[in-house]
Design an enzyme around this catalytic site. Sequence first.
Site, mmCIF file in Angstrom:
data_model
loop_
_atom_site.group_PDB
_atom_site.id
_atom_site.type_symbol
_atom_site.label_atom_id
_atom_site.label_comp_id
_atom_site.label_asym_id
_atom_site.label_seq_id
_atom_site.Cartn_x
_atom_site.Cartn_y
_atom_site.Cartn_z
ATOM 1 C CE LYS A 47 2.787 -10.512 1.682
ATOM 2 N NZ LYS A 47 1.468 -10.949 2.665
ATOM 3 N N GLY A 48 1.521 -6.494 -4.010
ATOM 4 C CA GLY A 48 0.824 -5.658 -4.488
ATOM 5 C C GLY A 48 1.014 -5.719 -5.962
ATOM 6 C CG ASP A 104 0.421 -2.056 -6.138
ATOM 7 O OD1 ASP A 104 1.327 -1.010 -6.127
ATOM 8 O OD2 ASP A 104 0.352 -2.545 -5.143
ATOM 9 C CG ASP A 107 -1.537 6.796 -2.100
ATOM 10 O OD1 ASP A 107 -2.394 7.612 -2.339
ATOM 11 O OD2 ASP A 107 -1.640 6.206 -0.756
ATOM 12 C CE LYS A 135 -5.574 5.481 -3.944
ATOM 13 N NZ LYS A 135 -5.737 5.266 -2.544
ATOM 14 C CG PHE A 156 -7.973 2.047 0.697
ATOM 15 C CD1 PHE A 156 -6.587 2.313 0.871
ATOM 16 C CD2 PHE A 156 -8.210 0.650 0.964
ATOM 17 C CE1 PHE A 156 -5.438 1.351 1.336
ATOM 18 C CE2 PHE A 156 -6.977 -0.310 1.055
ATOM 19 C CZ PHE A 156 -5.920 0.028 1.361
ATOM 20 C CB VAL A 157 -9.017 0.644 -5.023
ATOM 21 C CG1 VAL A 157 -9.807 2.029 -5.535
ATOM 22 C CG2 VAL A 157 -7.367 1.001 -5.454
ATOM 23 C CG ASP A 163 -3.058 -5.427 1.155
ATOM 24 O OD1 ASP A 163 -2.488 -4.413 0.529
ATOM 25 O OD2 ASP A 163 -3.000 -5.475 2.506
ATOM 26 N NE ARG A 169 -1.714 -8.966 -0.513
ATOM 27 C CZ ARG A 169 -1.030 -7.855 -0.361
ATOM 28 N NH1 ARG A 169 -0.965 -6.955 -1.585
ATOM 29 N NH2 ARG A 169 -0.560 -7.604 0.557
HETATM 30 P P1 IMP Z 1 2.897 5.411 -1.897
HETATM 31 O O1 IMP Z 1 4.318 5.275 -1.282
HETATM 32 O O2 IMP Z 1 2.167 6.406 -0.894
HETATM 33 O O3 IMP Z 1 2.897 5.884 -3.285
HETATM 34 O O4 IMP Z 1 2.082 4.140 -1.452
HETATM 35 C C1 IMP Z 1 2.560 3.068 -2.440
HETATM 36 C C2 IMP Z 1 1.872 1.667 -1.878
HETATM 37 O O5 IMP Z 1 0.911 1.862 -0.791
HETATM 38 C C3 IMP Z 1 1.189 0.850 -3.059
HETATM 39 O O6 IMP Z 1 2.488 0.113 -3.653
HETATM 40 C C4 IMP Z 1 0.160 0.107 -2.275
HETATM 41 O O7 IMP Z 1 0.741 -1.147 -1.836
HETATM 42 C C5 IMP Z 1 -0.371 0.950 -1.129
HETATM 43 N N1 IMP Z 1 -1.463 1.643 -1.487
HETATM 44 C C6 IMP Z 1 -1.648 2.979 -1.828
HETATM 45 N N2 IMP Z 1 -2.725 3.196 -2.199
HETATM 46 C C7 IMP Z 1 -3.561 2.042 -2.044
HETATM 47 C C8 IMP Z 1 -5.081 1.741 -2.154
HETATM 48 O O8 IMP Z 1 -5.955 2.469 -2.450
HETATM 49 N N3 IMP Z 1 -5.255 0.474 -1.850
HETATM 50 C C9 IMP Z 1 -4.405 -0.390 -1.421
HETATM 51 N N4 IMP Z 1 -3.082 -0.080 -1.404
HETATM 52 C C10 IMP Z 1 -2.738 1.090 -1.425
HETATM 53 MG MG MG Z 2 -1.156 -2.963 0.786
HETATM 54 MG MG MG Z 3 2.939 -1.545 -4.570
#
Ligand code: IMP
Ligand code: MG
Ligand code: MG
Length: 183
Positions: A47-48, A104, A107, A135, A156-157, A163, A169
């Site tokens: 949903k992000g 969104d 990470d 990040k 963490f944002v 969310d 959100r």
């Molecule tokens: P990744 O697979 O580690 O890159 O994480 C991707 C997903 O984790 C993002 O699309 C978000 O939904 C969630 N996410 C990562 N960091 C944050 C954060 O700081 N706040 C909220 N959701 C996050």
């Molecule tokens: Mg989330």
């Molecule tokens: Mg996402």
Amino acid sequence: MQIKDVQDDIAEELISHEALEGKIRRMAVKVSEDYEGKDPLLIAVLKGAANVMTTFSQAMTIPVEIDYMSLSTYGSGTRSAGKVTVRQDLSTDVAGRHVLIVEDIIDSGFTLDWLVNELKSRGAASVEIFAMLGKPARRKFDVPVKYKGFEIPDKFVVGYGLDYDERYRNLDSIAVLKPSVYQ
Ligand code: IMP
Ligand code: MG
Ligand code: MG
Ligand code: MG
């Protein structure tokens, strides 16, 4: 009666609504120039990325197609679970299409790495990424992000679609929560 205000849980605003939307719109204009004549397919992960997709697509100046996918990489916590599950798939055939993923946040890069490979294996003509936030300190997967919004520190944002435990959100800026929220 005590009224709960969502702002009471915010420790710090990292990116204001105006700065965020200004950047998203400028990126959309640039992307429109790059994709002129290519009939791009914009894909957002729910949903992000729903909020950023809306602002981004409205600022694009060329015709685009939009689709959504629901993936699960996070539970209710603040760290990636390390596994991608498709909850709801696209309704569009991506074969031969120029795809732009509108995200969104990147990470670790795990989710986007998985998605880019998935779309390529379905025969997309090209796959690029616009990520509203990044990040860099937490990147583990080397996913090329062609279009970048803001780089943020390892915090963490929440807000603008992001969310914590399915809340926040609806904040219209990017913010850091008070530690008391997690306790
Ligand atoms: P990744 O697979 O580690 O890159 O994480 C991707 C997903 O984790 C993002 O699309 C978000 O939904 C969630 N996410 C990562 N960091 C944050 C954060 O700081 N706040 C909220 N959701 C996050
Ligand atoms: Mg989330
Ligand atoms: Mg996402
Ligand atoms: Mg997610």
